[in-house]
Design a protein around this motif. Structure first.
Motif, mmCIF file in Angstrom:
data_model
loop_
_atom_site.group_PDB
_atom_site.id
_atom_site.type_symbol
_atom_site.label_atom_id
_atom_site.label_comp_id
_atom_site.label_asym_id
_atom_site.label_seq_id
_atom_site.Cartn_x
_atom_site.Cartn_y
_atom_site.Cartn_z
ATOM 1 N N VAL A 35 60.102 35.851 38.021
ATOM 2 C CA VAL A 35 59.502 35.145 39.159
ATOM 3 C C VAL A 35 59.551 33.834 39.035
ATOM 4 C CG1 VAL A 35 57.883 35.171 40.964
ATOM 5 C CG2 VAL A 35 58.266 37.488 39.738
ATOM 6 N N THR A 36 60.222 32.677 39.799
ATOM 7 C CA THR A 36 60.164 31.523 39.607
ATOM 8 C C THR A 36 59.057 31.076 40.395
ATOM 9 O OG1 THR A 36 61.615 31.159 41.683
ATOM 10 C CG2 THR A 36 62.717 31.203 39.360
ATOM 11 N N SER A 37 58.736 31.516 41.678
ATOM 12 C CA SER A 37 57.472 30.806 42.493
ATOM 13 C C SER A 37 56.769 32.116 43.122
ATOM 14 C CB SER A 37 57.866 29.898 43.432
ATOM 15 O OG SER A 37 58.715 30.506 44.237
ATOM 16 N N VAL A 38 55.694 32.115 43.236
ATOM 17 C CA VAL A 38 54.959 33.248 43.871
ATOM 18 C C VAL A 38 54.803 32.708 45.261
ATOM 19 C CG1 VAL A 38 52.687 34.652 43.786
ATOM 20 C CG2 VAL A 38 53.601 33.838 41.564
ATOM 21 N N ASP A 39 55.376 33.938 46.028
ATOM 22 C CA ASP A 39 55.385 33.749 47.648
ATOM 23 C C ASP A 39 54.141 34.404 48.205
ATOM 24 O OD1 ASP A 39 56.201 32.606 50.018
ATOM 25 O OD2 ASP A 39 57.579 34.482 50.142
ATOM 26 N N TYR A 40 53.480 33.880 49.209
ATOM 27 C CA TYR A 40 52.523 34.282 49.911
ATOM 28 C C TYR A 40 52.813 35.687 50.686
ATOM 29 C CZ TYR A 40 53.517 32.050 54.271
ATOM 30 O OH TYR A 40 54.163 31.491 55.308
ATOM 31 N N LYS A 41 54.170 35.557 51.147
ATOM 32 C CA LYS A 41 54.697 36.780 51.796
ATOM 33 C C LYS A 41 54.800 38.077 51.002
ATOM 34 C CE LYS A 41 57.335 33.695 53.256
ATOM 35 N NZ LYS A 41 58.496 32.824 54.109
ATOM 36 N N GLN B 204 51.047 29.869 36.378
ATOM 37 C CA GLN B 204 51.210 30.991 37.236
ATOM 38 C C GLN B 204 49.684 31.367 37.859
ATOM 39 O OE1 GLN B 204 52.542 33.423 33.764
ATOM 40 N NE2 GLN B 204 54.508 33.237 34.405
ATOM 41 N N GLN B 205 48.713 31.319 37.178
ATOM 42 C CA GLN B 205 47.511 31.569 37.947
ATOM 43 C C GLN B 205 47.152 30.730 38.911
ATOM 44 O OE1 GLN B 205 45.952 34.606 36.920
ATOM 45 N NE2 GLN B 205 44.032 34.328 38.246
ATOM 46 N N ARG B 206 47.686 29.598 39.215
ATOM 47 C CA ARG B 206 47.360 28.556 40.101
ATOM 48 C C ARG B 206 48.071 29.000 41.185
ATOM 49 N NH1 ARG B 206 46.547 24.884 36.142
ATOM 50 N NH2 ARG B 206 48.839 24.079 36.104
ATOM 51 N N GLN B 207 49.336 29.254 40.829
ATOM 52 C CA GLN B 207 50.329 29.892 41.988
ATOM 53 C C GLN B 207 49.838 31.083 42.694
ATOM 54 O OE1 GLN B 207 54.037 30.377 40.230
ATOM 55 N NE2 GLN B 207 54.735 28.143 40.275
ATOM 56 N N ILE B 208 49.369 32.249 41.735
ATOM 57 C CA ILE B 208 48.691 33.265 42.300
ATOM 58 C C ILE B 208 47.502 33.031 43.400
ATOM 59 C CG2 ILE B 208 47.749 35.378 41.714
ATOM 60 C CD1 ILE B 208 49.543 35.335 39.049
ATOM 61 N N LYS B 209 46.756 32.356 42.669
ATOM 62 C CA LYS B 209 45.451 32.001 43.573
ATOM 63 C C LYS B 209 45.825 31.241 44.975
ATOM 64 C CE LYS B 209 43.254 28.242 42.534
ATOM 65 N NZ LYS B 209 42.539 27.138 41.797
ATOM 66 N N LYS B 210 46.631 30.420 44.737
ATOM 67 C CA LYS B 210 47.034 29.681 46.212
ATOM 68 C C LYS B 210 47.768 30.777 47.119
ATOM 69 C CE LYS B 210 48.571 25.370 46.099
ATOM 70 N NZ LYS B 210 49.540 24.349 45.724
ATOM 71 N N ALA B 211 48.539 31.597 46.652
ATOM 72 C CA ALA B 211 49.514 32.463 47.363
ATOM 73 C C ALA B 211 48.488 33.531 47.983
ATOM 74 C CB ALA B 211 50.432 33.141 46.552
ATOM 75 N N ILE B 212 47.478 33.999 47.159
ATOM 76 C CA ILE B 212 46.463 34.845 47.675
ATOM 77 C C ILE B 212 45.710 34.234 48.910
ATOM 78 C CG2 ILE B 212 44.311 36.142 47.164
ATOM 79 C CD1 ILE B 212 45.856 37.052 44.510
ATOM 80 N N ARG B 213 45.257 33.163 48.664
ATOM 81 C CA ARG B 213 44.330 32.368 49.573
ATOM 82 C C ARG B 213 45.207 32.130 50.967
ATOM 83 N NH1 ARG B 213 40.910 28.191 46.099
ATOM 84 N NH2 ARG B 213 39.590 29.718 45.035
ATOM 85 N N ARG B 214 46.596 31.940 50.780
ATOM 86 C CA ARG B 214 47.119 31.964 51.878
ATOM 87 C C ARG B 214 47.394 32.922 52.795
ATOM 88 N NH1 ARG B 214 51.849 27.421 49.877
ATOM 89 N NH2 ARG B 214 50.520 25.724 50.143
ATOM 90 N N ALA B 215 47.658 33.912 51.951
ATOM 91 C CA ALA B 215 47.889 35.391 52.421
ATOM 92 C C ALA B 215 46.786 35.967 53.175
ATOM 93 C CB ALA B 215 48.360 36.424 51.446
#
Length: 73
Positions: free
Chosen positions: A22-28, A55-66
């Protein structure tokens, strides 16, 4: 003498293979995000998920957006 803990860290650590490829975590992608959340909706820490800091920062941002979009609880 060391006291035995009811849960050793190695026992509940998740598989770091979850983000392999996974290159980037998507909120969708709600199914992927749910793997990094508890059943109550809290974000799991990186020491449990096995994700590195970036990766943890990407996950955090994606979860908050979702959450804002109403895709995850």
């Amino acid at each position: 003498m060391r006291r035995s803990n009811s849960r050793d860290r190695d026992d509940y650590k998740r598989d770091p293979e979850l983000l392999r490829g996974v290159t980037s975590v998507d909120y969708k992608d709600a199914e992927l995000l749910k793997k990094f959340m508890t059943d109550r909706g809290k974000i799991l820490p990186g020491r449990i998920t096995g994700a590195n800091a970036q990766q943890q920062r990407q996950i955090k941002k994606a979860i908050r957006r979702a959450r804002v979009m109403g895709l995850v609880r």
